[in-house]
Design an enzyme around this catalytic site. Structure first.
Site, PDB file in Angstrom:
ATOM      1  N   THR A 166       0.612  -1.337  -0.003  1.00  8.00           N
ATOM      2  CA  THR A 166       0.179  -0.041   0.094  1.00  8.00           C
ATOM      3  C   THR A 166       0.733   1.283   0.234  1.00  8.00           C
ATOM      4  O   THR A 166       2.189   1.454  -0.178  1.00  8.00           O
ATOM      5  CB  THR A 166      -1.425  -0.187   1.505  1.00  8.00           C
ATOM      6  OG1 THR A 166      -1.448   0.936   0.588  1.00  8.00           O
ATOM      7  CG2 THR A 166       0.093  -0.526   2.751  1.00  8.00           C
TER       8      THR A 166
ATOM      9  N   LYS B  19       3.541   1.094  -3.857  1.00  5.21           N
ATOM     10  CA  LYS B  19       3.012   0.577  -5.294  1.00  5.21           C
ATOM     11  C   LYS B  19       4.198   0.668  -5.899  1.00  5.21           C
ATOM     12  O   LYS B  19       3.912   0.132  -7.079  1.00  5.21           O
ATOM     13  CB  LYS B  19       1.806   1.393  -5.208  1.00  5.21           C
ATOM     14  CG  LYS B  19       0.656   0.286  -4.077  1.00  5.21           C
ATOM     15  CD  LYS B  19      -0.299   0.949  -4.412  1.00  5.21           C
ATOM     16  CE  LYS B  19      -2.090   0.163  -3.539  1.00  5.21           C
ATOM     17  NZ  LYS B  19      -3.380   0.507  -4.057  1.00  5.21           N
TER      18      LYS B  19
ATOM     19  N   GLU C 221       0.445  -7.700 -16.647  1.00  2.00           N
ATOM     20  CA  GLU C 221      -0.587  -6.605 -17.812  1.00  2.00           C
ATOM     21  C   GLU C 221      -1.228  -5.352 -16.957  1.00  2.00           C
ATOM     22  O   GLU C 221      -0.819  -4.428 -17.664  1.00  2.00           O
ATOM     23  CB  GLU C 221      -1.193  -7.079 -18.673  1.00  2.00           C
ATOM     24  CG  GLU C 221      -1.796  -6.334 -20.003  1.00  2.00           C
ATOM     25  CD  GLU C 221      -2.961  -6.849 -20.772  1.00  2.00           C
ATOM     26  OE1 GLU C 221      -3.949  -6.664 -20.971  1.00  2.00           O
ATOM     27  OE2 GLU C 221      -2.251  -7.463 -21.610  1.00  2.00           O
TER      28      GLU C 221
ATOM     29  N   SER D 264      -7.441  12.090  -9.070  1.00  2.00           N
ATOM     30  CA  SER D 264      -6.664  11.585  -9.770  1.00  2.00           C
ATOM     31  C   SER D 264      -5.577  10.995  -9.587  1.00  2.00           C
ATOM     32  O   SER D 264      -4.129  10.414 -10.600  1.00  2.00           O
ATOM     33  CB  SER D 264      -6.559  12.208 -11.148  1.00  2.00           C
ATOM     34  OG  SER D 264      -5.181  13.625 -10.251  1.00  2.00           O
TER      35      SER D 264
ATOM     36  N   GLY E  21      -3.547   6.995  -7.271  1.00  2.00           N
ATOM     37  CA  GLY E  21      -2.725   6.392  -7.134  1.00  2.00           C
ATOM     38  C   GLY E  21      -4.460   5.098  -7.666  1.00  2.00           C
ATOM     39  O   GLY E  21      -4.419   4.481  -8.424  1.00  2.00           O
TER      40      GLY E  21
ATOM     41  N   THR F  69      -5.896  19.951  -9.325  1.00  2.00           N
ATOM     42  CA  THR F  69      -4.735  19.925 -11.085  1.00  2.00           C
ATOM     43  C   THR F  69      -5.638  19.291 -12.096  1.00  2.00           C
ATOM     44  O   THR F  69      -4.995  18.323 -12.049  1.00  2.00           O
ATOM     45  CB  THR F  69      -3.819  19.531  -9.890  1.00  2.00           C
ATOM     46  OG1 THR F  69      -3.424  20.208  -8.647  1.00  2.00           O
ATOM     47  CG2 THR F  69      -2.391  20.206 -10.618  1.00  2.00           C
ATOM     48  N   ILE F  70      -5.507  20.726 -12.376  1.00  4.04           N
ATOM     49  CA  ILE F  70      -5.802  20.096 -14.317  1.00  4.04           C
ATOM     50  C   ILE F  70      -4.663  19.006 -14.907  1.00  4.04           C
ATOM     51  O   ILE F  70      -4.982  17.827 -14.988  1.00  4.04           O
ATOM     52  CB  ILE F  70      -6.305  21.781 -14.781  1.00  4.04           C
ATOM     53  CG1 ILE F  70      -7.587  21.570 -14.500  1.00  4.04           C
ATOM     54  CG2 ILE F  70      -5.961  20.996 -16.222  1.00  4.04           C
ATOM     55  CD1 ILE F  70      -8.460  21.444 -15.123  1.00  4.04           C
ATOM     56  N   GLU F  71      -3.690  19.818 -14.779  1.00  8.27           N
ATOM     57  CA  GLU F  71      -2.506  18.833 -14.917  1.00  8.27           C
ATOM     58  C   GLU F  71      -1.873  17.735 -14.765  1.00  8.27           C
ATOM     59  O   GLU F  71      -1.670  16.829 -15.494  1.00  8.27           O
ATOM     60  CB  GLU F  71      -0.842  19.940 -14.663  1.00  8.27           C
ATOM     61  CG  GLU F  71      -0.940  21.656 -14.977  1.00  8.27           C
ATOM     62  CD  GLU F  71      -1.826  22.417 -14.600  1.00  8.27           C
ATOM     63  OE1 GLU F  71      -1.694  23.179 -15.158  1.00  8.27           O
ATOM     64  OE2 GLU F  71      -2.180  21.656 -13.073  1.00  8.27           O
TER      65      GLU F  71
END
Length: 286
Positions: A72, A76, A88, A139, A141, A164-166
């Site tokens: 965790t 990771k 995969e 956005s 992990g 944070t858009i980036e």
């Protein structure tokens, strides 16, 4: 009736979860219950591992003949270069949460988080997730694995809302090669910028709600009546988001099914046995 005592002897195999911190983890309770139920001679423990000790810890696990371990935060991503082989899912998601160690000490890194989320969602909501529009908050992990799962489930459109858009854009760029049939978009965390009226699935992958706080830019009244809300935060009490979900008579679930099903997949990879999922969920919710 399952015995509460672990019968540890000279042949007991060792499984673990590593993290920093890790003392809060429900994984030992979950896996030891399943191991007893299946009458398997293993013990699963939580091991605190600092980032600067990760390489030595992993080498030690292989040297001592461990069957495998979970990882965790914050390990990771850092496990990727330490693996001999990657599944995969782990390769595409860019993170390892489950490691299988063979008899020669070779390690295969897996990621069972996407499987855990999608399996729990299908059980609670609907078996066919193709064609849906999802709005995902965050956005990090967890979002990365969930997005991969939605792509594999053939979602039509996923909108990532992030402060944070980036960061959201970077996540989309990383996942775009695996999403030929899923439209990936970014939106700011502003109420008037989120197309909630056309949203089938709303997912909170952030920690908001863990301490009882609300998500100010989400108005559940704008969601269609068939929409489903998934909050990966879990605890003894429903989060404010899930309480509001119930008040608006929408379907919803917390993050415990994701935890259990990702654990069930890891359990099967290590032991070849199926985890008693219903028993585990009943026990963890008590």
């Amino acid at each position: 009736m399952l015995s509460k005592a672990l019968n540890i002897n000279g042949e007991t195999g060792l499984l673990a979860v590593i993290g920093d911190p890790v003392s809060h983890s429900l994984s030992p309770k979950m896996h030891n219950l399943a191991l007893r139920h299946c009458q398997l001679n293993y013990c699963y423990v939580a091991l605190p591992v600092k980032p600067h000790n990760l390489v030595r810890a992993v080498q030690g696990f292989a040297a001592m003949g461990m069957r495998g371990f979970n990882a965790t935060i914050p390990h990771k991503e850092n496990l990727l270069p330490l693996m001999h082989t990657l599944s995969e899912e782990a390769s595409h998601i860019g993170a390892v949460n489950t490691v299988v160690i063979d008899d020669d000490g070779k390690m295969t890194g897996h990621n069972t988080d996407a499987y855990g989320f999608i399996t729990g969602l299908k059980e609670a909501w609907r078996s066919d997730l193709s064609g849906l529009t999802a709005i995902m908050l965050g956005s990090g992990g967890a979002a990365r694995a969930i997005l991969y799962g939605l792509i594999q489930a053939k979602a039509a459109r996923v909108i990532i809302a992030n402060r944070t858009i980036e960061r959201a854009q970077a996540l989309i760029e990383a996942m775009q090669p695996y999403a030929p049939n899923t439209q990936l978009m970014v939106a700011p965390t502003q109420a008037d910028q989120l197309p909630l009226e056309s949203c089938d699935l709303l997912i909170n992958t952030t920690s908001m709600g863990l301490k009882g706080e609300t998500i100010p830019y989400i108005d559940l009244a704008r969601l269609p009546h068939h929409a489903f809300v998934s909050d990966i935060v879990y605890g003894a009490h429903p989060t404010p988001l899930l309480r509001a979900t119930a008040q608006h008579q929408l379907g919803g679930q917390d993050g415990l099914p994701m935890l259990i099903h990702q654990g069930a997949k890891a359990f099967e990879l290590w032991t070849g046995h199926s985890m008693p999922v219903e028993l585990v969920e009943h026990t963890l919710r008590q």
